[in-house]
Design an enzyme around this catalytic site. Sequence first.
Site, PDB file in Angstrom:
ATOM      1  CG  ASN A 255      -1.454   1.345   1.576  1.00  0.00           C
ATOM      2  OD1 ASN A 255      -2.376   1.845   0.927  1.00  0.00           O
ATOM      3  ND2 ASN A 255      -0.884   1.987   2.596  1.00  0.00           N
TER       4      ASN A 255
ATOM      5  CB  SER B 135      -3.605   5.525  -8.172  1.00  0.00           C
ATOM      6  OG  SER B 135      -4.236   6.761  -8.421  1.00  0.00           O
TER       7      SER B 135
ATOM      8  CE1 TYR C  37       0.879   8.190  -6.561  1.00  0.00           C
ATOM      9  CE2 TYR C  37      -0.952   8.836  -7.975  1.00  0.00           C
ATOM     10  CZ  TYR C  37      -0.486   8.221  -6.824  1.00  0.00           C
ATOM     11  OH  TYR C  37      -1.374   7.640  -5.942  1.00  0.00           O
TER      12      TYR C  37
ATOM     13  CB  SER D  40       5.066   4.839 -10.036  1.00  0.00           C
ATOM     14  OG  SER D  40       4.034   5.597  -9.422  1.00  0.00           O
TER      15      SER D  40
HETATM   16  P1  NDP Z   1      -0.835   8.658   3.247  1.00  0.00           P
HETATM   17  O1  NDP Z   1       0.160   9.710   2.911  1.00  0.00           O
HETATM   18  O2  NDP Z   1      -1.844   8.936   4.305  1.00  0.00           O
HETATM   19  O3  NDP Z   1      -0.086   7.293   3.573  1.00  0.00           O
HETATM   20  C1  NDP Z   1       1.039   6.860   2.842  1.00  0.00           C
HETATM   21  C2  NDP Z   1       1.731   5.755   3.612  1.00  0.00           C
HETATM   22  O4  NDP Z   1       2.859   5.296   2.857  1.00  0.00           O
HETATM   23  C3  NDP Z   1       2.245   6.233   4.961  1.00  0.00           C
HETATM   24  O5  NDP Z   1       2.030   5.225   5.928  1.00  0.00           O
HETATM   25  C4  NDP Z   1       3.729   6.430   4.705  1.00  0.00           C
HETATM   26  O6  NDP Z   1       4.461   6.185   5.905  1.00  0.00           O
HETATM   27  C5  NDP Z   1       4.006   5.319   3.689  1.00  0.00           C
HETATM   28  N1  NDP Z   1       5.211   5.583   2.900  1.00  0.00           N
HETATM   29  C6  NDP Z   1       5.407   6.513   1.940  1.00  0.00           C
HETATM   30  N2  NDP Z   1       6.658   6.448   1.465  1.00  0.00           N
HETATM   31  C7  NDP Z   1       7.277   5.454   2.147  1.00  0.00           C
HETATM   32  C8  NDP Z   1       8.590   4.905   2.118  1.00  0.00           C
HETATM   33  N3  NDP Z   1       9.540   5.374   1.306  1.00  0.00           N
HETATM   34  N4  NDP Z   1       8.882   3.898   2.957  1.00  0.00           N
HETATM   35  C9  NDP Z   1       7.950   3.408   3.818  1.00  0.00           C
HETATM   36  N5  NDP Z   1       6.685   3.873   3.878  1.00  0.00           N
HETATM   37  C10 NDP Z   1       6.363   4.889   3.061  1.00  0.00           C
HETATM   38  O7  NDP Z   1      -1.576   8.363   1.855  1.00  0.00           O
HETATM   39  P2  NDP Z   1      -2.694   7.292   1.434  1.00  0.00           P
HETATM   40  O8  NDP Z   1      -3.138   6.489   2.588  1.00  0.00           O
HETATM   41  O9  NDP Z   1      -3.688   8.033   0.656  1.00  0.00           O
HETATM   42  O10 NDP Z   1      -1.848   6.402   0.410  1.00  0.00           O
HETATM   43  C11 NDP Z   1      -1.833   4.990   0.437  1.00  0.00           C
HETATM   44  C12 NDP Z   1      -1.742   4.467  -0.979  1.00  0.00           C
HETATM   45  O11 NDP Z   1      -2.938   4.800  -1.674  1.00  0.00           O
HETATM   46  C13 NDP Z   1      -0.579   5.042  -1.802  1.00  0.00           C
HETATM   47  O12 NDP Z   1       0.028   4.031  -2.559  1.00  0.00           O
HETATM   48  C14 NDP Z   1      -1.276   6.033  -2.729  1.00  0.00           C
HETATM   49  O13 NDP Z   1      -0.566   6.216  -3.933  1.00  0.00           O
HETATM   50  C15 NDP Z   1      -2.605   5.333  -2.947  1.00  0.00           C
HETATM   51  N6  NDP Z   1      -3.689   6.205  -3.417  1.00  0.00           N
HETATM   52  C16 NDP Z   1      -4.128   7.241  -2.641  1.00  0.00           C
HETATM   53  C17 NDP Z   1      -5.133   8.070  -3.116  1.00  0.00           C
HETATM   54  C18 NDP Z   1      -5.645   9.234  -2.315  1.00  0.00           C
HETATM   55  O14 NDP Z   1      -6.389  10.069  -2.887  1.00  0.00           O
HETATM   56  N7  NDP Z   1      -5.354   9.342  -1.037  1.00  0.00           N
HETATM   57  C19 NDP Z   1      -5.740   7.857  -4.438  1.00  0.00           C
HETATM   58  C20 NDP Z   1      -5.209   6.706  -5.143  1.00  0.00           C
HETATM   59  C21 NDP Z   1      -4.226   5.922  -4.644  1.00  0.00           C
HETATM   60  P3  NDP Z   1       5.528   7.197   6.551  1.00  0.00           P
HETATM   61  O15 NDP Z   1       5.140   8.585   6.187  1.00  0.00           O
HETATM   62  O16 NDP Z   1       5.443   6.874   8.028  1.00  0.00           O
HETATM   63  O17 NDP Z   1       6.800   6.746   5.935  1.00  0.00           O
END
Ligand code: NDP
Length: 267
Positions: A96, A148, A162, A165
């Site tokens: 995720n 996404s 993005y 990816s």
């Molecule tokens: P958040 O920013 O709330 O959560 C993202 C999560 O990914 C956090 O827990 C963050 O942890 C973790 N993360 C990011 N980069 C890293 C890294 N390099 N290493 C380890 N952990 C990482 O966003 P969302 O919950 O919205 O995103 C979750 C997924 O859903 C993503 O893949 C996003 O692309 C996808 N998505 C989201 C949408 C939206 O509108 N919100 C729409 C479509 C897809 P930490 O910061 O603690 O490292």
Amino acid sequence: MSLKYDFTGKVALITGSSSGIGAATAQLFAKSGANVVVTGRNADAVAKVAKQCSVVSPKQLPALEVVGDLTNDEDCNRLIETTVQTFGKIDILVNNAGAGIMAPIDATDYMEKFSLALKTNLNSVVYMTHKCVPYLAKTRGNIINISSIASKKSGSTGSSPYCMSKAGINMFTKCMAAELGPKRIRVNAILPGAVDTNFMTIFDLPKDLIGQIYSNIGQKYPVGRVGQSQDIAYTVAYLASDSEAGFITGSIVVADGGDIVANVSYE
Ligand code: NDP
């Protein structure tokens, strides 16, 4: 009546579970009886979500906390090894974690941003899958990749790192579903539309403006609102459940409030 899942005895590793969709998913699995692994780079956020998971768990099972960066292979290895040392197995892998890394093609740092987007959103999914397959083969487990709608929609300037990816995740999901079928590992992907999480914090905008943006998008959605993290967590739980979704593999499941079919513009 709300649909209830029973993941008692299952081990669920959810990347990016320190926030947003991943946090809601970890809590739903914990509530449904699973042992969960909460992970991300922010130790405080990991600890907070892990505590919430334990509170909602029917037997107050402690969640495993692993702090690490998924762009670092050593951190990925430690995440998997600690999970197996603690719980003995992995049944469900939710890839995720991701970030909205963007840049217009003529930006001076385009190649750095492009490389970081691939490392964070795609390479981490591939590496975690590569390393978890031996464990998932033993449990006949399954993988859910969070892609996404950006993998299907193009058009906004700067979104190419993005979008590419996420498009890679879709094809990887299909290839893995076919390749891992003989090992009885199911692999599916979810394409969320706009979901109200911390996703937009990367753009460094004022909080009220972010709220306004979500509200404007929601009004354009056929369902009349943007998504909440739970909307996607429920979709993950459904796909992870062998009794409900045992016939589903290689599917790219859209959970977007109607964004794609209504061709919603974010301008
Ligand atoms: P958040 O920013 O709330 O959560 C993202 C999560 O990914 C956090 O827990 C963050 O942890 C973790 N993360 C990011 N980069 C890293 C890294 N390099 N290493 C380890 N952990 C990482 O966003 P969302 O919950 O919205 O995103 C979750 C997924 O859903 C993503 O893949 C996003 O692309 C996808 N998505 C989201 C949408 C939206 O509108 N919100 C729409 C479509 C897809 P930490 O910061 O603690 O490292």
